[in-house]
Write an enzyme that holds these catalytic residues in place. Sequence first.
Site, PDB file in Angstrom:
ATOM      1  N   ARG A   1      -2.250  -4.501   2.897  1.00  0.00           N
ATOM      2  CA  ARG A   1      -1.750  -3.756   4.271  1.00  0.00           C
ATOM      3  C   ARG A   1      -0.593  -4.011   4.710  1.00  0.00           C
ATOM      4  O   ARG A   1       0.382  -3.043   5.062  1.00  0.00           O
ATOM      5  CB  ARG A   1      -2.941  -3.704   5.229  1.00  0.00           C
TER       6      ARG A   1
ATOM      7  N   SER B   1      -5.049   4.976   6.371  1.00  0.00           N
ATOM      8  CA  SER B   1      -4.844   3.281   5.955  1.00  0.00           C
ATOM      9  C   SER B   1      -4.571   2.973   4.614  1.00  0.00           C
ATOM     10  O   SER B   1      -3.491   1.950   4.500  1.00  0.00           O
ATOM     11  CB  SER B   1      -6.298   2.537   6.422  1.00  0.00           C
TER      12      SER B   1
ATOM     13  N   PHE C   1     -14.803  -2.814   0.584  1.00  0.00           N
ATOM     14  CA  PHE C   1     -15.729  -1.602   0.188  1.00  0.00           C
ATOM     15  C   PHE C   1     -15.379  -0.867  -0.959  1.00  0.00           C
ATOM     16  O   PHE C   1     -16.366   0.004  -1.348  1.00  0.00           O
ATOM     17  CB  PHE C   1     -15.447  -0.638   1.399  1.00  0.00           C
TER      18      PHE C   1
ATOM     19  N   GLU D   1     -19.074   4.884   0.021  1.00  0.00           N
ATOM     20  CA  GLU D   1     -18.196   4.322  -1.173  1.00  0.00           C
ATOM     21  C   GLU D   1     -18.757   4.577  -2.496  1.00  0.00           C
ATOM     22  O   GLU D   1     -18.543   4.496  -3.422  1.00  0.00           O
ATOM     23  CB  GLU D   1     -17.736   2.747  -0.699  1.00  0.00           C
TER      24      GLU D   1
ATOM     25  N   ASP E   1      -8.840  -8.356  11.868  1.00  0.00           N
ATOM     26  CA  ASP E   1      -9.514  -7.521  11.729  1.00  0.00           C
ATOM     27  C   ASP E   1     -10.914  -8.616  11.381  1.00  0.00           C
ATOM     28  O   ASP E   1     -12.245  -8.298  11.633  1.00  0.00           O
ATOM     29  CB  ASP E   1      -9.687  -6.748  10.488  1.00  0.00           C
TER      30      ASP E   1
ATOM     31  N   ARG F   1       0.755  -1.076   0.132  1.00  0.00           N
ATOM     32  CA  ARG F   1      -0.113  -0.173   0.118  1.00  0.00           C
ATOM     33  C   ARG F   1       0.904   1.253  -0.017  1.00  0.00           C
ATOM     34  O   ARG F   1       0.482   2.171  -0.367  1.00  0.00           O
ATOM     35  CB  ARG F   1      -1.116   0.102   1.010  1.00  0.00           C
TER      36      ARG F   1
ATOM     37  N   HIS G   1      -5.756  -3.590   1.843  1.00  0.00           N
ATOM     38  CA  HIS G   1      -6.385  -4.556   2.844  1.00  0.00           C
ATOM     39  C   HIS G   1      -7.195  -5.535   2.262  1.00  0.00           C
ATOM     40  O   HIS G   1      -8.087  -6.179   2.708  1.00  0.00           O
ATOM     41  CB  HIS G   1      -7.235  -3.649   3.493  1.00  0.00           C
TER      42      HIS G   1
END
Lengths: 296, 332
Positions: free
Chosen positions: B183, B53, B99, B74, B133, B26, B125
């Site tokens: 990530r 993030s 998302f 989104e 998560d 990322r 991610h």
Amino acid sequence: MFPNLKNPVFTDTGELNEMSRQIRRDIINMLLISKTGHSGGPLGLADIFTALYFNKLSTFPDNPYMNERDYVFLSIGHVAPVWYATLARRGYCPIEELKTLRKVNGRLQGHPAPLKTHGLPGVEIASGALGQGLSVAAGAAIGLKLSGKPNHVYCICGDGELNEGQIWEAAMTADHHKLDNLTVIVDRNHCQIDNRTENVMKLEPLADKWKAFGFEVFEIDGHNMKEILDTIDAVKKVKGKPTAILAYTKMGRGVSYMEDNYKWHGVPPNDEQGKVALSEIASTKFGDFVDYYNDK
Amino acid sequence: MNFINRTENLFVENLDLANPELKESRRGFGDALVELGRTNPDVVVIGGDVSGSVRTDMFRDAFPERFISVGIAEQDMMGVAAGLAVVGKIPFASTYGEFATGRPFDQIRQSIAYSEMNVKICASHCGFTVGPDGATHQSLEDVAIMRVLPHMNIITPVDYNQTYRTIIECSKIDAPFYVRFYRDNSPNYTNSNAPFKFGKADTLYEGTDCTIIASGLMVWESMMAIELLAKDKISVRLINMHTIKPLDTDAIVKAAKETGCIVTCEDHQKKGGLGGAVAEALAQLYPAPVEFIGASDTFGESGKGTELYEKYGISSRHIAEAVKRAISRKKL
């Protein structure tokens, strides 16, 4: 029919109303030929489309994607017949092409298609799945502001469409970014496919909702040409916030048996009903693109 | 005979497999955006409240006027991106994989893919490695649902270097793109000076007994598997299929012809992703045995990435076993 149109084409409300009646006749004729498509919404929006394309918009039929153009996003894609008829009358495509509504290999798709795929010049982006246009319009308005350009962005939404949550996401975006170059025109005809809007999902107090979302709101009679023209002038003078025009219209405007009747949302007239419709919308000096009953 | 035949020029110099440089992919996205910000005034970035993030915060701080915040929305994000493209901008819309694809699928379909808008959807991610998560945030379906969209191009770079180059390359092509990255820190091993060709697979290892076709983080896992297999005197070709759409079917058919069997590896559902794409191509062009490594029609759960790779059967050990299964299925 209208080569090298000047801009605006008509300044006189009488002439604009005459064109708007012709567009209504075109819609009926298109639907008679296609035997499929939406009647009510397109008829209700004819005055607003006429005011935009024949007077207020910076628009270039011979070169539809000129940088100087104003942007129109039709979020309520299923009223495409009124857009197609307007674009054809304004010179974006041959008027005879209106015969091809919803037909295979045609550019007049059931819902507006993008030009790259097979759409009509003047269409900026696909629409049909409801609720998306205001986000797109907001994005365009942000981009134009970033580039320091003066173009105005119009987004035409249905009232039933306001059920979609994305509309209110976009409304927040328009407010947050102070998009005074963006105007949403809500076709407030109180009808959606299932029933009256307030029976399907309560929208009122609708003007207060837009105000609460940061918009300067104008409530107008969407069939009063002078009021439409004056309001489009007024929205451009608002600075620092986006504008919303709640245009109170009648679904099926101009055809007695369709007016204000939600059952005319998504169906075309049959031959008998079409004859009545054409007799009720006075013919104009511009002339029909087809003599449907004699050509049959 | 040598069972490890690495295409050295595609790797960083002096790569130490046991101790590679670790870097976030990322971050490659974030650094590339800053570079584009400097070189291309049309590039804009849309923020969905997770800019720290997804590493768009660096662009935001360097070019605040070209960073457009839409909040946690989104669906609006994809529409706004499309509108920016209508007026000639090159928008990068970024959030977490799920998302970026699942939530706004209809918006991507109509306003971006069907409309052929020059929008770059950049998903961080992705896969099992968001680990703790849990399943809601482990995007395992994103490639499948982007792959069915006409006009959509899909790139799944393997590391920091390749993510950086992917972002630079896709900014030059007027078309919708979906770019998938991760990530966590992961080995950074591709040579940033070797040619990166959109739509053209990289053959990282030559081999004769089987071909592994892998994407993203699973390319490194596959390299570890090849080390294991060499000890058993098995020679494996490894293809980094960074571009999943359009798919390099020539490389796939060539591999099937020359090595006789295929193993696909992805940090994603087996169904509909890279494995599905490869199987579709082979079924039509050159039928050959295929084994699939990926999520087996299951959601993930909380845990460390390495634990999940082990539990859900996508670690290097599982890949090595799949290679042996594939070889055993060859008609000799």
